[in-house]
Design a protein around this motif. Sequence first.
Motif, mmCIF file in Angstrom:
data_model
loop_
_atom_site.group_PDB
_atom_site.id
_atom_site.type_symbol
_atom_site.label_atom_id
_atom_site.label_comp_id
_atom_site.label_asym_id
_atom_site.label_seq_id
_atom_site.Cartn_x
_atom_site.Cartn_y
_atom_site.Cartn_z
ATOM 1 N N ALA A 100 45.207 44.581 28.423
ATOM 2 C CA ALA A 100 46.304 43.979 29.169
ATOM 3 C C ALA A 100 45.844 42.923 30.437
ATOM 4 N N THR A 101 46.827 42.466 30.832
ATOM 5 C CA THR A 101 46.597 41.484 32.117
ATOM 6 C C THR A 101 47.371 42.251 33.023
ATOM 7 N N ILE A 102 46.894 42.450 34.282
ATOM 8 C CA ILE A 102 47.650 43.349 35.330
ATOM 9 C C ILE A 102 47.539 42.872 36.632
ATOM 10 N N GLY A 103 48.382 42.915 37.401
ATOM 11 C CA GLY A 103 48.514 42.413 38.664
ATOM 12 C C GLY A 103 47.414 43.248 39.904
ATOM 13 N N LEU A 104 46.603 42.696 40.461
ATOM 14 C CA LEU A 104 45.996 43.441 41.533
ATOM 15 C C LEU A 104 46.329 43.222 42.920
ATOM 16 N N VAL A 161 37.547 50.029 29.296
ATOM 17 C CA VAL A 161 38.885 49.236 29.063
ATOM 18 C C VAL A 161 38.403 47.690 29.336
ATOM 19 N N ARG A 162 39.329 47.083 28.636
ATOM 20 C CA ARG A 162 39.289 45.450 28.719
ATOM 21 C C ARG A 162 40.637 45.104 29.397
ATOM 22 N N VAL A 163 40.401 44.279 30.435
ATOM 23 C CA VAL A 163 41.703 43.777 31.267
ATOM 24 C C VAL A 163 41.158 42.557 31.865
ATOM 25 N N ARG A 164 42.459 41.797 32.051
ATOM 26 C CA ARG A 164 42.453 40.548 32.891
ATOM 27 C C ARG A 164 43.220 40.953 34.231
ATOM 28 N N GLY A 165 42.666 40.549 35.480
ATOM 29 C CA GLY A 165 43.473 40.545 36.577
ATOM 30 C C GLY A 165 43.936 39.518 37.035
ATOM 31 N N VAL A 166 45.181 39.544 37.939
ATOM 32 C CA VAL A 166 45.813 38.599 38.717
ATOM 33 C C VAL A 166 45.751 39.005 40.189
ATOM 34 N N PRO A 167 44.820 38.359 40.679
ATOM 35 C CA PRO A 167 44.941 39.144 42.249
ATOM 36 C C PRO A 167 45.999 38.267 43.285
ATOM 37 N N THR A 168 46.421 39.018 44.030
ATOM 38 C CA THR A 168 47.505 38.830 45.123
ATOM 39 C C THR A 168 46.697 38.223 46.453
ATOM 40 N N SER A 169 45.677 38.122 46.320
ATOM 41 C CA SER A 169 44.872 37.393 47.635
ATOM 42 C C SER A 169 43.450 37.066 47.371
ATOM 43 N N ASP A 170 42.954 36.014 48.270
ATOM 44 C CA ASP A 170 41.420 35.774 48.097
ATOM 45 C C ASP A 170 40.685 36.973 47.996
ATOM 46 N N ALA A 177 37.494 41.737 42.972
ATOM 47 C CA ALA A 177 37.366 41.946 41.510
ATOM 48 C C ALA A 177 36.345 41.468 41.115
ATOM 49 N N THR A 178 35.902 40.029 41.079
ATOM 50 C CA THR A 178 35.095 39.441 40.789
ATOM 51 C C THR A 178 33.600 40.163 40.989
ATOM 52 N N GLU A 179 33.498 40.643 42.243
ATOM 53 C CA GLU A 179 32.297 41.516 42.592
ATOM 54 C C GLU A 179 32.046 42.981 41.677
ATOM 55 N N CYS A 180 33.215 43.252 41.372
ATOM 56 C CA CYS A 180 33.461 44.587 40.486
ATOM 57 C C CYS A 180 33.387 44.377 38.972
ATOM 58 N N GLY A 181 33.248 43.052 38.703
ATOM 59 C CA GLY A 181 33.411 42.748 37.073
ATOM 60 C C GLY A 181 34.762 42.938 36.407
ATOM 61 N N VAL A 182 35.846 42.537 37.104
ATOM 62 C CA VAL A 182 36.971 42.494 36.542
ATOM 63 C C VAL A 182 37.309 41.048 36.388
ATOM 64 N N PRO A 183 37.476 40.749 35.215
ATOM 65 C CA PRO A 183 37.881 39.165 34.934
ATOM 66 C C PRO A 183 39.267 38.889 35.289
ATOM 67 N N LEU A 184 39.266 37.625 35.878
ATOM 68 C CA LEU A 184 40.251 37.238 36.548
ATOM 69 C C LEU A 184 41.224 36.250 35.866
ATOM 70 N N VAL A 185 42.515 35.852 35.994
ATOM 71 C CA VAL A 185 43.096 34.820 35.481
ATOM 72 C C VAL A 185 44.237 34.283 36.527
ATOM 73 N N GLU A 186 44.684 32.957 36.295
ATOM 74 C CA GLU A 186 45.624 32.599 37.486
ATOM 75 C C GLU A 186 46.836 32.939 36.877
ATOM 76 N N LEU A 187 47.957 33.163 37.736
ATOM 77 C CA LEU A 187 49.226 33.750 37.425
ATOM 78 C C LEU A 187 49.892 32.945 36.107
ATOM 79 N N ARG A 188 49.773 31.493 36.428
ATOM 80 C CA ARG A 188 50.520 30.637 35.401
ATOM 81 C C ARG A 188 49.859 30.847 34.114
ATOM 82 N N ASP A 189 48.691 31.180 33.895
ATOM 83 C CA ASP A 189 48.037 31.130 32.656
ATOM 84 C C ASP A 189 47.888 32.923 32.331
ATOM 85 N N ALA A 190 48.833 33.835 33.088
ATOM 86 C CA ALA A 190 48.592 35.153 32.741
ATOM 87 C C ALA A 190 49.620 35.561 31.621
#
Length: 80
Positions: A15-19, A41-50, A56-69
């Motif tokens: 899934a792609t999830i909001g963080l 678990v395999r996920v992509r995260g959309v962070p709400t803040s820098d 998330a990056t430090e923890c190994g959670v892959p990120l994606v921009e909201l527009r691409d989510a």
Amino acid sequence: MTIYERALEFVPDGATIGLGSGRAAWAFVRLLGERVRAGAVRVRGVPTSDETARLATECGVPLVELRDAGELAVTVDGAD
């Protein structure tokens, strides 16, 4: 079981999830990162803040921009 562990039950594999932001959301991101690194678990995260993005990056959670989510399966945020 912690609230963060309980929240993980709502995260479908692939899934792609909001963080969200704040202490509770960041605790969730740390736990999610442990699961991602373990291959549980395999996920992509959309962070709400820098700050959430950095964590998330430090923890190994892959990120994606909201527009691409596409559709978010769930968003995990705290009350703080």
